[in-house]
Design an enzyme around this catalytic site. Structure first.
Site, PDB file in Angstrom:
ATOM      1  N   HIS A  92       3.742 -16.709  56.829  1.00  0.00           N
ATOM      2  CA  HIS A  92       2.864 -17.459  55.928  1.00  0.00           C
ATOM      3  C   HIS A  92       3.641 -18.035  54.747  1.00  0.00           C
ATOM      4  CE1 HIS A  92       3.133 -13.479  54.059  1.00  0.00           C
ATOM      5  NE2 HIS A  92       2.730 -14.025  52.919  1.00  0.00           N
ATOM      6  N   ASP A 116       2.603 -18.458  50.572  1.00  0.00           N
ATOM      7  CA  ASP A 116       1.659 -17.716  49.729  1.00  0.00           C
ATOM      8  C   ASP A 116       0.525 -18.603  49.221  1.00  0.00           C
ATOM      9  OD1 ASP A 116       3.030 -15.291  49.959  1.00  0.00           O
ATOM     10  OD2 ASP A 116       4.448 -15.885  48.393  1.00  0.00           O
ATOM     11  N   HIS A 135       7.435 -17.125  55.143  1.00  0.00           N
ATOM     12  CA  HIS A 135       8.164 -15.850  55.148  1.00  0.00           C
ATOM     13  C   HIS A 135       7.382 -14.790  55.915  1.00  0.00           C
ATOM     14  CE1 HIS A 135       5.585 -15.798  51.575  1.00  0.00           C
ATOM     15  NE2 HIS A 135       5.525 -14.479  51.707  1.00  0.00           N
ATOM     16  N   ARG A 176       5.304  -9.241  42.575  1.00  0.00           N
ATOM     17  CA  ARG A 176       5.389 -10.677  42.878  1.00  0.00           C
ATOM     18  C   ARG A 176       4.609 -11.514  41.875  1.00  0.00           C
ATOM     19  NH1 ARG A 176       2.666 -12.876  48.169  1.00  0.00           N
ATOM     20  NH2 ARG A 176       1.156 -13.765  46.719  1.00  0.00           N
TER      21      ARG A 176
END
Ligand code: SIN
Length: 285
Positions: A101, A103, A240, A255
């Protein structure tokens, strides 16, 4: 680039390890601008031995877009724009699930960049794979590229009613990078299940083919983690996948994801972030 930095490319498809930077000490505009340029060139940057704290993490992220407060996932206490990315010794699933995906593609505008800072890393494993979506687009036939150039897809947060503007967004299937002008394939199996003006049954065979194509081995590269590493990736250029190969070990990172700022106009920290109730189910991020 600054003359005291080193740049070590990771693989032909992208990624670079940048040496000589400590963002805990220097977050000056020239430093962040130089990183921005390197990110445009390499798509993923790995900065080891970082001393930055949570506030500095968000500050660095702000150079790349608007820090995002996730509406459905818990943030780090006192830092609404920082997500805890944690898999404990007992957990079976990884934080984002086992999906390729980019983000936060269920929002509009979608994310531009993510910055993942590591704290606890398993002794072996727990690497993150990336796949270059410019190469994925460039290697399609001209006929298929023409077809995809005119399509849009619905990106929806899983397990929720699809509501454009809240749990879902519509984006072009081919995303043009605002800095480099390069065109990237912009669908992913975590959030996309159909094209606009097509049914799921019609969309599925085409999407399946694209999902398989866009993560081909020659488009991929791998980031290995150490504690206190900051990895910065461009969600407009790569997808990723966090490997789940370290059962019985703990992996903890934080994150910050920032959203594209349309026309460079900066808004509030989050449109309505934090006002929606976090839900405990299947995180996709
Ligand atoms: C994520 O999907 O943002 C997390 C990636 C990782 O845990 O390596």
């Amino acid at each position: 680039m600054r003359s005291d930095w080193t740049v070590t490319p990771i693989a032909p498809a992208g990624g670079a390890i940048i040496g000589g930077v400590d963002l805990g000490v220097d977050r000056s505009p020239p430093t962040l601008d130089a990183l921005h340029d390197l990110l445009t060139e390499h798509l993923v940057l790995v900065l080891r031995d970082q001393t930055l704290d949570a506030a500095a993490h968000v500050e660095v992220g702000s150079r790349f877009g608007e820090p995002y407060v996730h509406p459905f996932l818990e943030a780090v206490p006192e830092h609404p724009a920082i997500l805890q990315v944690l898999k404990t010794e007992e957990d079976e699933a990884t934080f984002g699930g086992e999906f390729w995906h980019a983000d936060i593609t269920f929002e509009s505008p979608p994310s531009s960049v993510s910055l993942l800072h590591s704290f606890e890393i398993p002794p072996l494993g727990g690497d993150t794979l990336f796949a270059n979506q410019f190469l994925a687009y460039d290697t399609l036939s001209s006929g298929l590229r023409r077809m995809l150039d005119g399509l849009e897809a619905v990106h929806a947060y899983p397990d929720l009613d699809v509501e454009i503007g809240r749990t879902a967004a519509v984006h072009p299937v081919v995303r043009t990078h605002p800095v480099s002008g390069r065109r990237a394939l912009f669908v992913n199996p975590a959030f996309v299940s159909r094209f606009v003006d097509m049914t799921e049954a019609e969309s599925t065979p085409i999407l399946r083919m694209l999902f398989e194509h866009q993560t081909r081995e020659e488009f991929r590269f791998r980031v290995r983690w150490q504690p206190r590493q900051l990895t910065i990736w461009d969600n407009r250029a790569v997808q990723h996948y966090a490997l789940n190969d370290y059962a019985g070990h703990r992996r903890r990172l934080q994150r910050v994801t920032v959203m594209e700022i349309p026309d460079g106009v900066r808004g509030s920290a989050s449109a309505d972030g934090g006002t929606r109730t976090p839900t405990p189910f299947g995180a996709r991020t």
